[in-house]
Design a protein around this motif. Structure first.
Motif, PDB file in Angstrom:
ATOM      1  N   UNK A   1       0.934  -1.031   0.503  1.00  0.00           N
ATOM      2  CA  UNK A   1       0.190   0.046   0.005  1.00  0.00           C
ATOM      3  C   UNK A   1       1.118   1.358  -0.245  1.00  0.00           C
ATOM      4  N   UNK A   2       2.049   1.380   1.159  1.00  0.00           N
ATOM      5  CA  UNK A   2       2.871   2.363   1.087  1.00  0.00           C
ATOM      6  C   UNK A   2       3.557   2.482  -0.893  1.00  0.00           C
ATOM      7  N   UNK A   3       3.943   1.489  -0.924  1.00  0.00           N
ATOM      8  CA  UNK A   3       4.759   1.351  -2.589  1.00  0.00           C
ATOM      9  C   UNK A   3       3.908   1.975  -3.546  1.00  0.00           C
ATOM     10  N   UNK A   4       2.314   1.528  -3.172  1.00  0.00           N
ATOM     11  CA  UNK A   4       1.287   2.270  -4.808  1.00  0.00           C
ATOM     12  C   UNK A   4       1.158   3.651  -4.147  1.00  0.00           C
ATOM     13  N   UNK A   5       1.022   4.099  -3.291  1.00  0.00           N
ATOM     14  CA  UNK A   5       1.107   5.769  -2.692  1.00  0.00           C
ATOM     15  C   UNK A   5       1.679   6.235  -3.137  1.00  0.00           C
ATOM     16  N   UNK A   6       3.369   5.637  -3.370  1.00  0.00           N
ATOM     17  CA  UNK A   6       4.255   6.708  -2.955  1.00  0.00           C
ATOM     18  C   UNK A   6       4.176   6.634  -5.116  1.00  0.00           C
ATOM     19  N   UNK A   7       4.376   5.258  -5.406  1.00  0.00           N
ATOM     20  CA  UNK A   7       4.414   5.591  -7.189  1.00  0.00           C
ATOM     21  C   UNK A   7       3.294   6.047  -7.889  1.00  0.00           C
ATOM     22  N   UNK A   8       1.926   6.342  -7.092  1.00  0.00           N
ATOM     23  CA  UNK A   8       1.147   7.019  -7.757  1.00  0.00           C
ATOM     24  C   UNK A   8       0.353   8.940  -7.453  1.00  0.00           C
ATOM     25  N   UNK A   9       1.682   8.734  -6.851  1.00  0.00           N
ATOM     26  CA  UNK A   9       1.895  10.346  -6.296  1.00  0.00           C
ATOM     27  C   UNK A   9       2.937  11.148  -7.047  1.00  0.00           C
ATOM     28  N   UNK A  10       4.032  10.225  -8.270  1.00  0.00           N
ATOM     29  CA  UNK A  10       4.744  11.015  -9.537  1.00  0.00           C
ATOM     30  C   UNK A  10       3.777  11.514 -10.418  1.00  0.00           C
ATOM     31  N   UNK A  11       5.061  13.069 -10.382  1.00  0.00           N
ATOM     32  CA  UNK A  11       4.033  13.118 -11.512  1.00  0.00           C
ATOM     33  C   UNK A  11       3.366  13.243 -12.879  1.00  0.00           C
ATOM     34  N   UNK A  12       4.568  12.383 -13.705  1.00  0.00           N
ATOM     35  CA  UNK A  12       4.034  12.090 -14.877  1.00  0.00           C
ATOM     36  C   UNK A  12       3.768  10.377 -14.442  1.00  0.00           C
ATOM     37  N   UNK A  13       3.397   9.634 -13.450  1.00  0.00           N
ATOM     38  CA  UNK A  13       2.821   8.337 -13.461  1.00  0.00           C
ATOM     39  C   UNK A  13       2.042   7.889 -14.609  1.00  0.00           C
ATOM     40  N   UNK A  14       1.131   8.666 -14.244  1.00  0.00           N
ATOM     41  CA  UNK A  14       0.372   8.060 -15.869  1.00  0.00           C
ATOM     42  C   UNK A  14      -0.201   8.144 -16.998  1.00  0.00           C
ATOM     43  N   UNK A  15       1.846   8.641 -17.214  1.00  0.00           N
ATOM     44  CA  UNK A  15       2.017   8.619 -18.330  1.00  0.00           C
ATOM     45  C   UNK A  15       3.317   7.806 -18.900  1.00  0.00           C
ATOM     46  N   UNK A  16       3.675   7.488 -18.108  1.00  0.00           N
ATOM     47  CA  UNK A  16       5.253   6.606 -17.931  1.00  0.00           C
ATOM     48  C   UNK A  16       4.362   4.897 -18.782  1.00  0.00           C
ATOM     49  N   UNK A  17       5.077   4.013 -19.410  1.00  0.00           N
ATOM     50  CA  UNK A  17       4.873   2.575 -18.915  1.00  0.00           C
ATOM     51  C   UNK A  17       5.621   2.107 -17.622  1.00  0.00           C
ATOM     52  N   UNK A  18       4.909   1.155 -17.336  1.00  0.00           N
ATOM     53  CA  UNK A  18       5.424   0.027 -15.833  1.00  0.00           C
ATOM     54  C   UNK A  18       6.971  -0.378 -16.502  1.00  0.00           C
ATOM     55  N   UNK A  19       7.717   0.163 -15.606  1.00  0.00           N
ATOM     56  CA  UNK A  19       9.130  -0.457 -16.429  1.00  0.00           C
ATOM     57  C   UNK A  19       9.193  -1.844 -15.855  1.00  0.00           C
ATOM     58  N   UNK A  20       8.690  -2.522 -14.726  1.00  0.00           N
ATOM     59  CA  UNK A  20       8.443  -3.172 -14.547  1.00  0.00           C
ATOM     60  C   UNK A  20       7.029  -4.581 -14.157  1.00  0.00           C
ATOM     61  N   UNK A  21       7.297  -5.633 -14.778  1.00  0.00           N
ATOM     62  CA  UNK A  21       5.568  -6.466 -14.400  1.00  0.00           C
ATOM     63  C   UNK A  21       5.421  -6.461 -13.823  1.00  0.00           C
ATOM     64  N   UNK A  22       3.575  -6.656 -13.367  1.00  0.00           N
ATOM     65  CA  UNK A  22       3.270  -6.869 -11.686  1.00  0.00           C
ATOM     66  C   UNK A  22       3.629  -7.804 -11.349  1.00  0.00           C
TER      67      UNK A  22
END
Length: 57
Positions: A34-55
């Motif tokens: 949950x903490x990782x999700x909050x940190x990663x979703x708060x990145x300014x361009x998180x929605x415009x970049x493709x995930x670097x690693x698979x889930x």
């Protein structure tokens, strides 16, 4: 004016690269999911970049 446009584009590319690096670091960080999700979703361009690693499965 042209110099400002060039610097703005370089800063945009730098920001995307930096966000991918932070995303990569936090995917393997020993934080709860949950903490990782909050940190990663708060990145300014998180929605415009493709995930670097698979889930994780």
């Amino acid at each position: 004016m042209i110099l400002v446009a060039i610097v703005a584009e370089l800063m945009e590319e730098y920001t995307v690269l930096l966000c991918r690096l932070v995303e990569h670091l936090f995917h393997e960080a020993p934080f709860p999911r949950r903490i990782r999700f909050l940190i990663l979703s708060s990145l300014p361009v998180a929605s415009s970049t493709a995930p670097l690693l698979p889930a994780p499965a």
